[in-house]
Design a protein around this motif. Structure first.
Motif, mmCIF file in Angstrom:
data_model
loop_
_atom_site.group_PDB
_atom_site.id
_atom_site.type_symbol
_atom_site.label_atom_id
_atom_site.label_comp_id
_atom_site.label_asym_id
_atom_site.label_seq_id
_atom_site.Cartn_x
_atom_site.Cartn_y
_atom_site.Cartn_z
ATOM 1 N N THR A 243 0.821 -1.197 0.000
ATOM 2 C CA THR A 243 0.000 0.000 0.000
ATOM 3 C C THR A 243 0.857 1.249 0.000
ATOM 4 O O THR A 243 1.955 1.270 0.533
ATOM 5 N N ARG B 12 -6.909 2.741 7.824
ATOM 6 C CA ARG B 12 -7.525 1.423 7.902
ATOM 7 C C ARG B 12 -7.231 0.843 9.270
ATOM 8 O O ARG B 12 -6.117 0.973 9.776
ATOM 9 N N GLN C 197 -1.313 -3.046 9.052
ATOM 10 C CA GLN C 197 -1.240 -3.111 7.593
ATOM 11 C C GLN C 197 -0.026 -3.970 7.209
ATOM 12 O O GLN C 197 1.074 -3.470 7.019
ATOM 13 N N ASP D 136 2.092 -3.040 4.023
ATOM 14 C CA ASP D 136 2.794 -1.758 3.880
ATOM 15 C C ASP D 136 4.253 -1.995 3.507
ATOM 16 O O ASP D 136 4.830 -3.042 3.840
#
Length: 92
Positions: free
Chosen positions: A2, A15, A19, A22
């Motif tokens: 991301t 979010r 993550q 990432d």
């Protein structure tokens, strides 16, 4: 992996949860940091990949590294070991 902002006008950039996809890089604790710190990464990939890599190192070497995650967040070995045992940690 991301990258943020993730939507037009940055309406959905936060979010919940960790993550795992990432961007992240693995660094030696003694690399000196500094202006060129980004170039000193030993390995790059997703956050989950870097955690898996550290946990596959010999136990005596693991504490010599830290992970730098997107957003300038640095994770020590103690944090890495804790994340590796979390229920939501993605399988390889």
């Amino acid at each position: 992996m991301t990258d943020h902002p993730s939507t037009y006008r940055a309406a959905d950039t936060h979010r919940e949860g960790i993550q795992w996809d990432d961007r992240a890089s693995l660094h030696r604790n003694d690399d000196g940091g500094g202006v060129l710190d980004g170039a000193k990464g030993v390995r790059k990939g997703t956050f989950a990949e870097m955690i898996r890599f550290v946990m596959m190192l010999p136990e005596g070497e693991r504490s010599q590294y830290h992970i730098q995650k997107a957003g300038d967040r640095e994770y020590s070995y103690a944090e890495i070991a804790d994340l590796a045992t979390q229920e939501g940690f993605p399988a390889a």
